[in-house]
Write a protein that holds these residues in place. Structure first.
Motif, mmCIF file in Angstrom:
data_model
loop_
_atom_site.group_PDB
_atom_site.id
_atom_site.type_symbol
_atom_site.label_atom_id
_atom_site.label_comp_id
_atom_site.label_asym_id
_atom_site.label_seq_id
_atom_site.Cartn_x
_atom_site.Cartn_y
_atom_site.Cartn_z
ATOM 1 N N UNK A 284 -32.694 9.170 91.756
ATOM 2 C CA UNK A 284 -32.841 7.835 92.339
ATOM 3 C C UNK A 284 -33.116 7.807 93.826
ATOM 4 N N UNK A 285 -33.333 8.972 94.428
ATOM 5 C CA UNK A 285 -33.530 9.007 95.878
ATOM 6 C C UNK A 285 -34.873 8.400 96.291
ATOM 7 N N UNK A 286 -35.938 8.695 95.539
ATOM 8 C CA UNK A 286 -37.240 8.096 95.838
ATOM 9 C C UNK A 286 -37.187 6.588 95.702
ATOM 10 N N UNK A 287 -36.542 6.127 94.653
ATOM 11 C CA UNK A 287 -36.380 4.690 94.426
ATOM 12 C C UNK A 287 -35.607 4.056 95.579
ATOM 13 N N UNK A 288 -34.540 4.715 96.003
ATOM 14 C CA UNK A 288 -33.731 4.181 97.098
ATOM 15 C C UNK A 288 -34.535 4.118 98.403
ATOM 16 N N UNK A 289 -35.325 5.148 98.668
ATOM 17 C CA UNK A 289 -36.163 5.143 99.873
ATOM 18 C C UNK A 289 -37.158 3.983 99.830
ATOM 19 N N UNK A 290 -37.813 3.793 98.684
ATOM 20 C CA UNK A 290 -38.783 2.701 98.573
ATOM 21 C C UNK A 290 -38.092 1.347 98.700
ATOM 22 N N UNK A 291 -36.990 1.154 98.011
ATOM 23 C CA UNK A 291 -36.298 -0.139 98.078
ATOM 24 C C UNK A 291 -35.837 -0.453 99.500
ATOM 25 N N UNK A 292 -35.298 0.532 100.165
ATOM 26 C CA UNK A 292 -34.814 0.334 101.538
ATOM 27 C C UNK A 292 -35.970 -0.020 102.476
ATOM 28 N N UNK A 293 -37.071 0.731 102.368
ATOM 29 C CA UNK A 293 -38.188 0.474 103.272
ATOM 30 C C UNK A 293 -38.884 -0.846 102.936
ATOM 31 N N UNK A 294 -38.934 -1.204 101.649
ATOM 32 C CA UNK A 294 -39.560 -2.474 101.267
ATOM 33 C C UNK A 294 -38.735 -3.671 101.735
ATOM 34 N N UNK A 295 -37.453 -3.459 101.972
ATOM 35 C CA UNK A 295 -36.637 -4.551 102.498
ATOM 36 C C UNK A 295 -36.927 -4.781 103.985
ATOM 37 N N UNK A 296 -37.575 -3.801 104.621
ATOM 38 C CA UNK A 296 -37.882 -3.891 106.051
ATOM 39 C C UNK A 296 -39.357 -4.112 106.355
ATOM 40 N N UNK A 297 -40.226 -3.594 105.486
ATOM 41 C CA UNK A 297 -41.670 -3.654 105.707
ATOM 42 C C UNK A 297 -42.365 -4.116 104.426
ATOM 43 N N UNK A 298 -43.477 -4.848 104.561
ATOM 44 C CA UNK A 298 -44.187 -5.370 103.387
ATOM 45 C C UNK A 298 -45.101 -4.314 102.741
ATOM 46 N N UNK A 299 -44.524 -3.364 102.054
ATOM 47 C CA UNK A 299 -45.295 -2.293 101.419
ATOM 48 C C UNK A 299 -45.965 -2.823 100.153
ATOM 49 N N UNK A 300 -47.272 -2.590 100.056
ATOM 50 C CA UNK A 300 -48.005 -3.032 98.868
ATOM 51 C C UNK A 300 -48.843 -1.926 98.236
ATOM 52 N N UNK A 301 -49.160 -0.863 98.970
ATOM 53 C CA UNK A 301 -50.129 0.119 98.494
ATOM 54 C C UNK A 301 -49.629 1.554 98.584
ATOM 55 N N UNK A 302 -50.205 2.372 97.702
ATOM 56 C CA UNK A 302 -49.973 3.816 97.726
ATOM 57 C C UNK A 302 -51.175 4.476 97.070
ATOM 58 N N UNK A 303 -51.492 5.689 97.498
ATOM 59 C CA UNK A 303 -52.559 6.483 96.893
ATOM 60 C C UNK A 303 -51.911 7.716 96.286
ATOM 61 N N UNK A 304 -52.296 8.021 95.038
ATOM 62 C CA UNK A 304 -51.661 9.103 94.287
ATOM 63 C C UNK A 304 -52.740 10.013 93.705
ATOM 64 N N UNK A 305 -52.483 11.314 93.721
ATOM 65 C CA UNK A 305 -53.378 12.235 93.031
ATOM 66 C C UNK A 305 -53.380 11.914 91.537
ATOM 67 N N UNK A 306 -54.558 11.763 90.965
ATOM 68 C CA UNK A 306 -54.677 11.434 89.546
ATOM 69 C C UNK A 306 -54.007 12.488 88.656
ATOM 70 N N UNK A 307 -53.987 13.729 89.113
ATOM 71 C CA UNK A 307 -53.403 14.814 88.325
ATOM 72 C C UNK A 307 -51.880 14.886 88.442
ATOM 73 N N UNK A 308 -51.292 14.073 89.300
ATOM 74 C CA UNK A 308 -49.844 14.067 89.479
ATOM 75 C C UNK A 308 -49.239 12.956 88.614
ATOM 76 N N UNK A 309 -49.134 13.235 87.326
ATOM 77 C CA UNK A 309 -48.663 12.236 86.367
ATOM 78 C C UNK A 309 -47.228 11.779 86.652
ATOM 79 N N UNK A 310 -46.399 12.670 87.179
ATOM 80 C CA UNK A 310 -45.023 12.281 87.510
ATOM 81 C C UNK A 310 -45.013 11.184 88.569
ATOM 82 N N UNK A 311 -45.844 11.350 89.593
ATOM 83 C CA UNK A 311 -45.888 10.347 90.667
ATOM 84 C C UNK A 311 -46.457 9.030 90.145
ATOM 85 N N UNK A 312 -47.490 9.101 89.326
ATOM 86 C CA UNK A 312 -48.074 7.879 88.770
ATOM 87 C C UNK A 312 -47.015 7.118 87.974
ATOM 88 N N UNK A 313 -46.294 7.831 87.114
ATOM 89 C CA UNK A 313 -45.239 7.195 86.324
ATOM 90 C C UNK A 313 -44.149 6.597 87.196
#
Length: 149
Positions: free
Chosen positions: A90-119
């Motif tokens: 849950x650390x990645x989730x916590x980092x995103x939630x914390x930063x989204x509470x401070x900044x209006x994050x809307x976008x990310x770019x992911x390697x198509x071959x990195x299925x874990x990151x896409x999921x």
């Protein structure tokens, strides 16, 4: 776990070196499509990227040990890497939630071959809206553009 933003003057060479180690550990665990040579080449650019990203957050223990980091530029996640032994807790989730509470994050770019990151990003509410056959540095690694509606 403490999430804190590091200003540019807090990004010492020692800290950047520690984050590069986390980056490499994470990439070797999740980017099986990259060769050893690819990783070593990309690694040359990582310290500059860490120093240059406008907003850099780290997840650390009270002892000071860092387990992951996230960088933001504008409304885009530029980097999110978690040390292998802390992935899936849950650390990645916590980092995103914390930063989204401070900044209006809307976008990310992911390697198509990195299925874990896409999921992971889909689980966090991001959706693919575009694809490129080459990455942002002109490499032959297809990327997906994802946005949180």
């Amino acid at each position: 776990m403490i999430i804190c933003e590091l200003k540019n003057n807090q990004r010492t060479d020692a800290l950047v070196s520690e984050l590069v180690d986390i980056w490499e550990d994470s990439v070797r665990a999740t980017h099986s499509f990259l060769t050893h040579a690819d990783i070593e080449t990309i690694k040359l650019y990582v310290p500059h990227a860490i120093k240059a990203v406008p907003h850099l957050f780290v997840a650390r223990e009270n002892t000071g040990s860092i387990h992951g980091f996230l960088g933001i530029s504008g409304q885009k996640i530029e980097m999110l890497f978690i040390a292998t032994q802390y992935r899936g807790h849950g650390l990645g989730k916590k980092l995103i939630q914390e930063t989204m509470s401070l900044y209006p994050i809307t976008d990310v770019v992911v390697n198509e071959q990195n299925q874990q990151a896409i999921g992971f990003y889909e689980h966090m509410g991001f959706e693919v809206y575009d694809r490129s056959a080459i990455d942002e540095h002109g490499g032959t690694f297809p990327i997906l553009f994802m946005r949180k509606p």
